[in-house]
Design an enzyme around this catalytic site. Structure first.
Site, mmCIF file in Angstrom:
data_model
loop_
_atom_site.group_PDB
_atom_site.id
_atom_site.type_symbol
_atom_site.label_atom_id
_atom_site.label_comp_id
_atom_site.label_asym_id
_atom_site.label_seq_id
_atom_site.Cartn_x
_atom_site.Cartn_y
_atom_site.Cartn_z
ATOM 1 N N ASP A 515 0.870 -1.167 0.000
ATOM 2 C CA ASP A 515 0.000 0.000 0.000
ATOM 3 C C ASP A 515 0.915 1.228 0.000
ATOM 4 O O ASP A 515 2.108 1.131 0.312
ATOM 5 C CB ASP A 515 -0.884 -0.026 1.245
ATOM 6 C CG ASP A 515 -1.774 1.196 1.350
ATOM 7 O OD1 ASP A 515 -2.334 1.592 0.313
ATOM 8 O OD2 ASP A 515 -1.890 1.758 2.449
ATOM 9 N N ASP A 704 -1.715 -0.841 5.959
ATOM 10 C CA ASP A 704 -1.840 -0.117 7.228
ATOM 11 C C ASP A 704 -2.565 -0.912 8.296
ATOM 12 O O ASP A 704 -2.672 -0.469 9.429
ATOM 13 C CB ASP A 704 -2.519 1.240 7.007
ATOM 14 C CG ASP A 704 -3.970 1.102 6.561
ATOM 15 O OD1 ASP A 704 -4.491 -0.032 6.541
ATOM 16 O OD2 ASP A 704 -4.575 2.133 6.230
ATOM 17 N N ASP A 708 -6.891 -1.671 5.022
ATOM 18 C CA ASP A 708 -6.596 -2.747 4.080
ATOM 19 C C ASP A 708 -6.962 -4.116 4.638
ATOM 20 O O ASP A 708 -6.351 -5.124 4.287
ATOM 21 C CB ASP A 708 -5.102 -2.729 3.712
ATOM 22 C CG ASP A 708 -4.721 -1.485 2.927
ATOM 23 O OD1 ASP A 708 -5.554 -1.038 2.123
ATOM 24 O OD2 ASP A 708 -3.622 -0.968 3.135
#
Length: 810
Positions: A515, A704, A708
């Site tokens: 991410d 995170d 997610d």
């Protein structure tokens, strides 16, 4: 009633009536009187009875239990009462509990307990952690009762009771002392028996006088009895528990080998004919206990980080009841703190609960929470994590979360759940070991039958050697010892491994998916550059911006406030939603915010020209533009190193983000990531990962941990950037506690080395058995040599695993 209570007091343990060991500190206050208990199990049950207002049990009982066999079931039934059962039942109707298990000796015990629990109706899952000696169980409350689980554990010869950190630590120390006593007795017996065995070996062609040899045999027999009845008792008890459950654990061949050697030698002594193996028996017991003591120490070391954390939260705190009217502080128990209380934390003390700094500035040591050894600054208005150590100056805090809900307590609960279960490679080793024991016993019987026909005199010692040399202890220790050492080492570096497959799967991952926000970038705007538009120099415009933004909680305000190089104060501040801030400094009106808002007093228009992903903030005063601040979500310093490391090892790197594709592409280009996708919703990220998996990829995801959640669960192995409150919400398989992406390299290095050590251990255990078993079957190895070989093999496996605790940081 009073007669029963007096009887309990005279008999010893107030709960079960058994004698209380000398020096015991286990006791429970019942009806205002401290009552002695014989063990942590009775203490835990009695305390639960009192805590749930069930003391009538003691006042109304008619007699004490008659022995342990009757005492425990009655006590266990109390856990089925609504008051106690409610402690273990969640909102969904399922029960969940962590239990301490007393009496674990090796991984064979874990296998036996889990196998018995698998037969309990309604039990959903049972995972016993051999490193911490804790059992994690979940069950269907409609079909299974807590007493069913505790009783099932008891039926296979072990004691189980609700986990308590202090009692559990005391139990581990007690087991270590008990094992050392057995080891000492076995060593003493071995040395004394050797004194009588060595002259016989050295006699050569000049035999010792028959009467003298018979006397030495009888002396050896008497000296071997303590080793068999006391030191070797755990092996016989474990073998009996295995046989009662109709399973073949690793204690079975050991017990058969010891019993056969001792009985055969005793018979030869009685009839004064044949060979004796008392030296072999005592040596085998001693070496076996050495191996198990080494394993116990390794398990204690593997659980050391958790024990350190459990003792990190202080028992007391300095409560300032009348703050701010008075700064006097009174010492109270930390468990009495409530949200809103104001406490004083002195230098050198641990912060007892999460809280916000009201007054003072200091530095704190967060190494226990994040693995970061460098002290961090802590100022007024910032949040302090419970468990951090105040290093330099006293500070006043307002409690935000009580001790049991603090950052450290949440972390401890995660660690307690971590390591429950086994990776595939460990499950394979357990299955092989179970079948190996059955095959071994059949093979030893076949060897005995052959040698009884071929050379009857050698049949007995050769069969004993086969049983002893091939005990699969090393095979069963190969995986759990390495995993325990690696996960404990990673925890010290700030990587919490939650699921058992993490190291194994990370090692073979083909795709690394990241991410962006909060993972590869800082997740907050940071000042990138300052463009001067007026006559003021840079230090002054920074100071003006900080003064105007001082009262704002907006992330941009934090970025500008942190860049100040001077101290100014603003009056008459007015916050305009979505526009900016206006205020007077030194009598002059200033505005900071977007271009249109500042143009209202500066006039004209500002020179813009920010790149994608850059936020512009303007500063101006009446009739004049002063500065343009450019802010962006900065890339983490270690991000490029991590990406380069992954690419160098042939892993495909992908960047997935919900941010605008242009911004995502810019970050990817700067980090050298070839594949990047922006504007992705959570379900689209998950579908992307699943598509990779359908094509055969093994996907590791780093995100995170909260936003997610879906894709983290979908990945083969996942890591969350976790700290503070986010820990309790993490859906990942592992958590990077420090928040540093570089910790992923520590995990990857540990995964590689751990799998190497596991393979080394498995290869060694397999090679040892392939060589030693045929050698013993052909009569090339004597029983005492078999004992040395088996113990040395197990010790080598454990020592090899402990090398993982000396890995250096990336």
């Amino acid at each position: 009633m009073s007669a029963v209570m007096n009887q309990a007091t005279e008999a010893g343990c107030f709960h079960c009536g058994l004698p209380v060991p000398a020096g015991s500190r286990w006791q429970v206050a019942i009806d205002g009187v401290d009552r002695a208990m014989c063990c942590p199990g009775c203490e835990a049950v009695a305390q639960a009875i009192v805590d749930n207002h069930l003391s009538d049990y003691y006042r109304n009982r008619q007699q004490l239990p008659q022995g342990v066999a009757d005492a425990v079931p009655d006590a266990l039934k109390l856990y089925d009462t609504p008051e106690l059962a409610g402690r273990f039942t969640g909102a969904d109707g399922d029960g969940e509990a962590t239990l301490s298990i007393e009496g674990i000796r090796c991984s064979a015990c874990v296998w036996l307990i889990e196998k018995r629990l698998s037969q309990v109706p309604g039990l959903r899952a049972a995972n016993l952690n051999v490193a911490t000696e804790k059992l994690q169980v979940t069950w269907d409350a409609a079909r299974c009762k807590p007493s069913d689980i505790l009783q099932a554990v008891r039926e296979v010869g072990y004691a189980a009771y609700p986990f308590d950190p202090i009692q559990h630590g005391e139990l581990l120390r007690k087991n270590e002392r008990k094992l050392f006593k057995r080891l000492f007795v076995a060593g003493l017996s071995m040395m004394q028996v050797m004194m009588y065995a060595v002259p016989v070996y050295l006699a050569g062609e000049e035999p010792i006088e028959p009467d003298m040899e018979l006397l030495m045999r009888w002396a050896s027999l008497l000296l071997t009895v303590p080793a068999i009845l006391y030191s070797a008792e755990p092996f016989f008890r474990g073998a009996w528990a295995d046989l009662r459950q109709r399973v073949l654990g690793m204690d079975v061949p050991v017990a058969i080998g010891l019993a056969a050697a001792f009985i055969g030698s005793a018979w030869a002594t009685f009839v004064n004919r044949g060979d004796v193996y008392f030296d072999t028996v005592t040596m085998f017991v001693f070496l076996l206990l050495c191996s198990r003591y080494l394993e116990l120490v390794a398990r204690r070391r593997a659980a050391g980080s958790l024990e350190t954390m459990q003792h990190a939260l202080p028992d007391s705190a300095w409560l300032m009841k009348d703050y701010p009217a008075s700064t006097e502080a009174a010492l109270v128990a930390a468990v009495q703190l409530r949200a809103g209380d104001v406490i004083l934390v002195k230098p050198g003390e641990a912060i007892p609960a999460d809280g916000q700094v009201l007054d003072g500035a200091t530095t704190v040591d967060l190494s226990l929470l994040t693995g970061e050894s460098t002290p961090q600054a802590l100022r007024a208005g910032e949040l302090a994590a419970g468990g951090a150590v105040n290093v330099s100056a006293p500070v006043t805090l307002r409690v935000e979360k009580v001790a049991k809900d603090s950052t450290l307590s949440s972390l401890i609960r995660l660690i307690e759940r971590a390591g429950q279960g086994k990776p595939k490679i460990a499950q394979w080793a357990d299955r092989v070991a179970a079948w190996f024991v059955a095959a071994l016993l059949l093979f030893a019987l076949g060897v005995f039958v052959f040698w009884s026909w071929h050379d009857p005199v050698r049949a007995w010692p050769i069969a004993i050697a086969v049983l002893v040399v091939s005990c699969p202890c090393a095979l069963s220790l190969a995986t759990p010892s390495a995993l325990a050492a690696a996960t404990d080492h990673l925890l010290k570096l700030g990587v919490l491994v939650m699921q058992p497959h993490v190291l194994e799967t990370l090692h073979r991952a083909t795709h690394m998916v990241f991410d962006k926000t909060g993972t590869l970038t800082e997740g907050r705007p940071e000042l990138q550059s300052v463009a001067l538009l007026g006559e003021c120099d840079e230090p002054r415009v920074r100071a003006l911006a900080a003064a105007l933004e001082a009262g704002s909680a907006h992330p941009i305000a934090h970025a500008l406030g942190g860049s100040a190089h001077g101290a100014m104060s603003a009056d008459g501040l007015a916050f305009v939603q979505g526009q900016g801030v206006e205020g007077r400094i030194e009598g002059k009106l200033y505005r900071i915010g977007n271009a249109g808002f500042v143009a209202g007093i500066a006039g004209g228009s500002a020179r813009a020209g920010a790149a994608d992903g850059v936020t512009e903030v303007f500063l101006g005063t009446e009739g004049q533009w002063l500065a343009r601040f450019e802010l962006a979500d900065a890339v983490k310093p270690d991000a490029r190193r991590v990406i380069d490391w992954c690419k160098a090892r042939g892993k495909q790197v992908v960047l997935l983000s919900g941010d605008a594709p242009a911004i995502v592409g810019q970050v990817a280009a700067g980090l050298g990531i070839g594949e990047a996708k922006g504007g992705m919703l959570p379900h689209q990220k998950m579908e992307f990962v699943q598509a990779l998996q359908r094509d055969g990829a093994v996907v590791a995801m780093v995100g995170d941990g909260i936003n997610d959640a879906a894709v983290l669960r979908a990945a083969d192995v996942s890591f969350a950037m976790g700290s503070g409150a986010a820990l309790a919400q993490s859906h990942a398989d592992a958590v990077l506690l420090s928040g540093s992406i570089a910790s992923l390299l520590d995990a990857a290095q540990a995964a590689t080395r751990c799998m190497q050590v596991i393979r080394q251990n498995l290869w060694w255990a397999s090679l040892y058995n392939l060589v030693a078993i045929p050698a013993a079957a052909f009569g090339m190895i004597t029983p005492w040599m078999a004992g040395v070989g088996m113990s040395a093999s197990s010790a080598l496996v454990v020592l090899n695993a402990l090398r993982l605790q000396r890995l250096t940081r990336n």
